[in-house]
Design a protein around this motif. Structure first.
Motif, PDB file in Angstrom:
ATOM      1  N   LEU A  78       0.829  -1.212   0.000  1.00  0.00           N
ATOM      2  CA  LEU A  78       0.000   0.000   0.000  1.00  0.00           C
ATOM      3  C   LEU A  78       0.862   1.260   0.000  1.00  0.00           C
ATOM      4  CD1 LEU A  78      -2.865   1.139   0.154  1.00  0.00           C
ATOM      5  CD2 LEU A  78      -2.683   1.047   2.628  1.00  0.00           C
ATOM      6  N   ALA A 126      -7.591   1.754  -2.876  1.00  0.00           N
ATOM      7  CA  ALA A 126      -6.597   0.763  -2.467  1.00  0.00           C
ATOM      8  C   ALA A 126      -6.497   0.703  -0.942  1.00  0.00           C
ATOM      9  CB  ALA A 126      -5.236   1.101  -3.063  1.00  0.00           C
ATOM     10  N   THR A 127      -6.534   1.886  -0.327  1.00  0.00           N
ATOM     11  CA  THR A 127      -6.461   1.933   1.140  1.00  0.00           C
ATOM     12  C   THR A 127      -7.644   1.194   1.757  1.00  0.00           C
ATOM     13  OG1 THR A 127      -5.398   4.086   0.944  1.00  0.00           O
ATOM     14  CG2 THR A 127      -6.247   3.487   3.111  1.00  0.00           C
ATOM     15  N   SER A 167      -7.304  -2.513   1.473  1.00  0.00           N
ATOM     16  CA  SER A 167      -6.326  -3.069   2.424  1.00  0.00           C
ATOM     17  C   SER A 167      -6.857  -3.163   3.843  1.00  0.00           C
ATOM     18  CB  SER A 167      -5.049  -2.231   2.457  1.00  0.00           C
ATOM     19  OG  SER A 167      -4.667  -1.871   1.186  1.00  0.00           O
ATOM     20  N   ALA A 174      -2.367   3.337   6.237  1.00  0.00           N
ATOM     21  CA  ALA A 174      -3.654   3.727   5.669  1.00  0.00           C
ATOM     22  C   ALA A 174      -4.037   5.117   6.156  1.00  0.00           C
ATOM     23  CB  ALA A 174      -4.722   2.709   6.047  1.00  0.00           C
TER      24      ALA A 174
END
Lengths: 271, 293
Positions: A224, A242-243, A246, B119
């Motif tokens: 990531l 994408a985050t 994940s 993230a």
């Protein structure tokens, strides 16, 4: 539970404002992920919804591979921790052997000095062991967890010695006693510790980043981070998608088992 | 019983052996090796390292970047810890009260904790993007111009601080929540019968009772501020001009970008000393104070 007090209206407003502030970043990521890139930062309620960003993200990076690697890493660490820590914890809780105090002190050192800060030397060791760019290399430094040993030792100490003695008289072996008497008693601790360990290693980044150098071995977090690197010129909508991809499994697990997660963190934290 | 003692002897050692081997290999040895390496030069192009004494440490003392990252670490710690601890306590008090939608609030506060730092960093990176990012859009409404939040040495560390507070406060909240729920309800009832004001009760009863939690949270927060640099890698790479670099990130950079492992080992030793001092504080001073309960 006791009769909880009623908060003032002003407090209620404050609490909600803070709650809103806390979810905005997430809502924002969701917004960017489900709208076309030109709406990533334009909050137009009429913007069309799309899943293209997810498709794009999924195409640009080998997410199934990343998921598999993270899954393998987390499983390897957890299995290793359960075995290694259980054995050591039992020895510290119940077996009297010379040097036990010194060894226990040596174990406790790792509570403070965790592998996270020993990246330079551990990298060198992994290179010597030929474990660079392997799941084993990523997981091994975390297997002997002082934290795990400590928690399980506390749990094992609660077991009445009579149970132990009775089993011994019946001729059970040490490992048999451990497996049939101690492990079942400590089950809640295993669950709590397991959840915390999985969350930690699912999210761990720096050490996996250092040890891996191929797509085949990268876990999600490293994948990531590389995915989002500015040089790649990927747009924000795709990065947000994408985050979300994940974090989805852990986040969904958390939403489903919220209480267990929170209880586990508390249980493992305060002891 | 003959042989019980020696049986225990062997058994005990066999049981701790796997853990001990792994700990020695990946915790104790690296500490010793860091010390040794920090007293030698970095091996270059196959040449063996040679003993240089305290040279790496002298370099460290004179290194402005080292001073900078230590200072940054202090600013980062003082910026994040008090704020997140106070917010965490506030959150816990609210979530522990009969507030409307308290399950939703608890979820909102705690969710950032579950996310990987990477993230969170990705999301916040977009927040801070000049022009386009959410923060600039909001300040734009008030007539402020474009700000390169992460590109400016004056603002970058504070941006990281804000994100870290967001990420950590919810984690500390759950410990306070547990502590608050452990306060005997009779105490609260007695106080309300007495007509004690809520603020007085909070200050004189609640706060002292949750002191152990506060200490636990503080120590954890300080340790975290030295151990967690994932977000630096993604958001700023320590820049601009090391304005957001922290000690562990500097170690990472020195070892894996400049490949100056000897100097990285000297830096590691400094970090280890800091952590050891924290351990002394934790096990010495704090433990003695906590044990009243």
């Amino acid at each position: 539970m006791s009769r909880a007090r009623k908060p003032l209206v002003l407090e209620e407003l404050g609490a909600w404002l803070l709650g809103l502030l806390w979810v905005i970043p997430l809502l924002f990521a969701v917004w960017a992920a489900v709208h076309p890139p030109e709406f990533a930062a334009r909050f137009d309620p009429t913007a069309p919804l799309t899943l293209d960003n997810f498709a794009m993200a999924w195409e640009r990076a080998p997410f199934p591979r990343y998921f598999l690697n993270t899954f393998l890493l987390v499983t390897l660490i957890l299995a290793g921790q359960f075995i290694v820590c259980t054995l050591a914890a039992y020895a510290f809780a119940r077996v009297r052997f010379p040097g036990a105090d010194i060894v226990f002190a040596l174990v406790l050192i790792q509570l403070m000095i965790t592998p996270d800060v020993l990246i330079v030397e551990n990298y060198r060791s992994m290179a010597k062991l030929g474990l660079l760019d392997t799941i084993t290399g990523m997981g091994l430094p975390y297997v002997a967890s002082a934290f795990g040993v400590f928690l399980l030792r506390q749990a094992f100490k609660q077991v009445p010695r009579e149970l132990d003695d009775a089993a011994q008289i019946e001729g059970a072996s040490t490992l048999g006693i451990l497996w049939r008497v101690y492990v079942p008693v400590a089950r809640p601790i295993y669950v709590a510790y397991g959840l915390v360990s999985v969350s930690f290693h699912w999210n761990n980044f720096l050490w996996p980043l250092i040890v891996t150098n191929s797509v085949e071995k990268r876990p999600l977090t490293v994948g990531l981070a590389l995915f989002g690197a500015a040089e790649t010129g990927v747009d924000w909508s795709t990065i947000c998608a994408a985050t979300l991809i994940s974090v989805a499994p852990l986040l969904i697990a958390f939403l489903l088992f919220q209480r267990q997660f929170v209880q586990s963190f508390i249980r493992v934290g305060i002891k | 019983m003959i042989g019980t003692r020696s049986r225990h002897w062997v058994e005990g050692w066999l049981l701790v052996l796997p853990a001990l081997v792994l700990l020695v290999a990946f915790t104790h040895w690296p500490v010793i090796a860091s010390l040794i390496d920090s007293l030698n030069s970095t091996p270059r192009r196959g040449a063996a390292p040679n003993f240089v004494g305290l040279e790496n440490y002298q370099r460290l003392v004179a290194d402005p970047v080292f001073a900078k990252v230590m200072w940054n670490n202090a600013v980062f710690a003082f910026g994040t810890i008090p704020t997140s601890v106070v917010l965490a306590l506030l959150m816990a008090v609210w979530v522990n009260s009969a507030i409307r939608g308290r399950a939703a609030l608890r979820l909102a506060y705690f969710t950032p904790t579950i996310l990987p730092m990477i993230a969170a960093a990705n999301i916040w990176l977009f927040f801070y993007t000049p022009d386009y990012g959410l923060l600039d859009q909001i300040t734009g409404l008030f007539g402020f111009g474009r700000t390169n939040w992460l590109g400016n040495p004056d603002t970058v560390l504070w941006c990281i601080v804000v994100m870290t507070v967001w990420k950590e406060a919810g984690f500390f909240m759950i410990f306070y929540l547990a502590a608050l729920q452990a306060i005997p309800p009779d105490l609260t009832e007695a106080a309300s019968l007495d007509g004690t004001s809520r603020w007085y009760f909070f200050r004189r009863v609640t706060l002292p009772l949750i002191m152990p939690t506060t200490l636990f949270v503080l120590v954890n927060a300080v340790i975290n501020s030295f151990k967690l640099v994932d977000h630096i890698v993604v958001m700023t790479k320590g820049g601009p001009d090391n304005a957001s670099s922290l000690i562990l990130y500097y170690i990472y950079e020195t070892a894996f970008s400049f490949w100056d492992t000897a100097y990285a080992s000297a830096l590691t030793m400094v970090l280890l000393v800091v952590l050891a001092l924290l351990a002394l504080v934790q096990f010495g001073v704090l433990e003695r104070r906590i044990h009243y309960r």
